[in-house]
Design an enzyme around this catalytic site. Structure first.
Site, mmCIF file in Angstrom:
data_model
loop_
_atom_site.group_PDB
_atom_site.id
_atom_site.type_symbol
_atom_site.label_atom_id
_atom_site.label_comp_id
_atom_site.label_asym_id
_atom_site.label_seq_id
_atom_site.Cartn_x
_atom_site.Cartn_y
_atom_site.Cartn_z
ATOM 1 N N ILE A 268 0.887 -1.161 0.000
ATOM 2 C CA ILE A 268 0.000 0.000 0.000
ATOM 3 C C ILE A 268 0.928 1.214 0.000
ATOM 4 C CG2 ILE A 268 -0.205 -0.131 2.542
ATOM 5 C CD1 ILE A 268 -2.919 1.213 2.370
ATOM 6 N N SER A 269 0.671 2.157 -0.905
ATOM 7 C CA SER A 269 1.536 3.331 -1.014
ATOM 8 C C SER A 269 1.447 4.155 0.263
ATOM 9 C CB SER A 269 1.097 4.207 -2.179
ATOM 10 O OG SER A 269 1.008 3.454 -3.362
ATOM 11 N N LYS A 270 2.544 4.873 0.594
ATOM 12 C CA LYS A 270 2.485 5.684 1.805
ATOM 13 C C LYS A 270 1.533 6.861 1.601
ATOM 14 C CE LYS A 270 6.842 8.065 0.895
ATOM 15 N NZ LYS A 270 8.181 8.357 1.408
#
Ligand code: SAH
Length: 224
Positions: free
Chosen positions: A67-69
């Site tokens: 999951i992207s930051k």
């Protein structure tokens, strides 16, 4: 999306801190900040990692994906929706390539009229569906398939957000599925990646602007 439970209140506070951090990192779009303040990010990741859900880090979601930051999600959405006023956003159709756990799609659905999100891995497509079920988001459609071909049925799009890095250039099918006046944001590159912003300025014209250095998982071929 308030919750009456104790965890809900703790997560409200954690989300408020996350939003303040995003502001400190230079995110200016009030609507993006508000949407990220409302979506419970902890519901999209494994319980064992939930205590880190609101830190500015990317986290594993299984199947070698992440999951992207939060700051990356905020930046992608800020760039892709820039220039759309509230009325146009409310009527906008947006395509996301790379649903992953479904978090960014949920945020996009708070901001835009219709969201279509495509994922190549069936396991993650199903996981996103499960994560999103409780949130009951009516304007979000999940598709299982290879996003390099886009999703022609709902095209053309006001905005396209690509959440995995293309090796050397943005897949051509995606350029053709943009509305004239639409924007596409995609990480491009292998060892060194940067965000590419493509604006479709005419039927046969696209303009490229190269923005921040980033780090994404690769955009892969085919579905499985
Ligand atoms: N949007 C997610 C990020 C997911 S990571 C978030 O909210 O954080 C990128 C995702 O892109 C992975 O799930 C990966 O499986 C998917 N992906 C990679 N190549 C793809 C392709 N060709 N078509 C669709 N999805 C793809």
């Amino acid at each position: 999306m308030p919750s009456p439970t104790g965890l809900g209140m703790a997560s409200d506070r954690a989300r408020a801190r996350m939003v303040q951090n995003l502001r400190d990192l230079g995110i200016r779009s009030a609507v993006v900040l508000e949407a990220m303040g409302s979506v419970p990010r902890h519901l999209f990741i494994d319980q064992a990692l939930a205590s880190r859900a609101y830190d500015d880090v990317s986290l594993p979601i299984g199947h070698e994906q992440t999951i992207s930051k939060p700051s990356t999600v905020a930046r992608m959405l800020e760039i892709s929706l820039a220039g759309l006023d509230e009325a146009r956003r409310g009527a906008a159709t947006v395509l996301e390539i790379g649903t992953g756990c479904g978090y960014q799609a949920a945020v996009l659905a708070q901001l835009c009229g219709q969201v279509v999100s495509i994922e190549r891995l069936r396991a993650l497509h199903e996981q996103a569906r499960a994560n999103l079920r409780a949130l009951r988001i009516p304007n979000l459609r999940l598709v299982h398939g290879d996003g390099r071909a886009g999703v022609a049925q709902a095209a053309p799009y006001d905005a396209i957000v690509v959440a995995a890095a293309a090796g050397d250039e943005v897949p051509e099918a995606l350029l053709g599925q943009m509305k004239v006046g639409g924007r596409l944001v995609a990480p491009v590159g292998v060892e060194r990646q940067s965000l590419h912003l493509v604006e479709r300025t005419g039927k046969f014209d696209w303009e490229l602007t190269i923005l921040d250095a980033v780090r994404f998982v690769p955009l892969q071929v085919g579905k499985s």
